[in-house]
Write an enzyme that holds these catalytic residues in place. Sequence first.
Site, PDB file in Angstrom:
ATOM      1  N   GLU A 146      -2.651   1.196  -6.360  1.00  0.00           N
ATOM      2  CA  GLU A 146      -1.534   1.990  -5.858  1.00  0.00           C
ATOM      3  C   GLU A 146      -0.433   2.017  -6.906  1.00  0.00           C
ATOM      4  O   GLU A 146      -0.077   0.994  -7.477  1.00  0.00           O
ATOM      5  CB  GLU A 146      -1.006   1.398  -4.551  1.00  0.00           C
ATOM      6  CG  GLU A 146       0.030   2.290  -3.892  1.00  0.00           C
ATOM      7  CD  GLU A 146       0.390   1.817  -2.497  1.00  0.00           C
ATOM      8  OE1 GLU A 146      -0.439   1.980  -1.602  1.00  0.00           O
ATOM      9  OE2 GLU A 146       1.490   1.283  -2.342  1.00  0.00           O
ATOM     10  N   ASP A 148      -3.546  -3.307  -3.977  1.00  0.00           N
ATOM     11  CA  ASP A 148      -2.189  -3.036  -3.525  1.00  0.00           C
ATOM     12  C   ASP A 148      -1.313  -4.128  -4.131  1.00  0.00           C
ATOM     13  O   ASP A 148      -1.244  -5.240  -3.603  1.00  0.00           O
ATOM     14  CB  ASP A 148      -2.115  -3.062  -1.994  1.00  0.00           C
ATOM     15  CG  ASP A 148      -0.703  -2.840  -1.490  1.00  0.00           C
ATOM     16  OD1 ASP A 148       0.025  -2.022  -2.072  1.00  0.00           O
ATOM     17  OD2 ASP A 148      -0.322  -3.502  -0.501  1.00  0.00           O
ATOM     18  N   ASP A 185      -1.686  -5.767   3.788  1.00  0.00           N
ATOM     19  CA  ASP A 185      -1.895  -5.681   2.338  1.00  0.00           C
ATOM     20  C   ASP A 185      -3.367  -5.425   2.000  1.00  0.00           C
ATOM     21  O   ASP A 185      -3.673  -4.621   1.115  1.00  0.00           O
ATOM     22  CB  ASP A 185      -1.393  -6.954   1.652  1.00  0.00           C
ATOM     23  CG  ASP A 185       0.090  -7.146   1.855  1.00  0.00           C
ATOM     24  OD1 ASP A 185       0.866  -6.342   1.318  1.00  0.00           O
ATOM     25  OD2 ASP A 185       0.475  -8.091   2.569  1.00  0.00           O
TER      26      ASP A 185
END
Length: 158
Positions: free
Chosen positions: A67, A7, A139
């Site tokens: 992502e 991420d 996160d």
Amino acid sequence: MRILGIDPGSRITGYGVVATNGHDVGFIACGTIRTGDETDFSHRLLTIFRDLSEIIRTHRPTVAAIEDIFINHNPRSALKLGHARGAAVVAAMHHNLDVFDYPARQVKQTVAGYGQAEKRQVQHMVRTLLQLSSTPSQDAADALAVAICHAHQRLYGR
């Protein structure tokens, strides 16, 4: 198969490593790379690259899932996020990992069953799916969710 989920963020980059065995997905590791103390943006990118490289050497994933960036209202923030994402992709490719991109909506849909799930919902579902004893940071949970999404995509092609 070991999957490194990422991420990306210019101040905090989450990572999560899971292992798959058929339909089973198991937790290996997760955490964050914090670059907030660096005032020079180039050094933040270097920190992301170096720390992810160390995580790859330690946990030996076979693929990376990251992502995809979303369109932010602030172009400067979106640009910085893109740079952070680029540093993460280069770290993975530097270690000969194939990299797979997933939009946030698909990740949330896979993990929480709803493409607009809140971060807390994603955290809860990641904890449940991986049978963790504690809840990972937002996160780290997002990174684990990306890894889980790739595992499901690989199995079910959805």
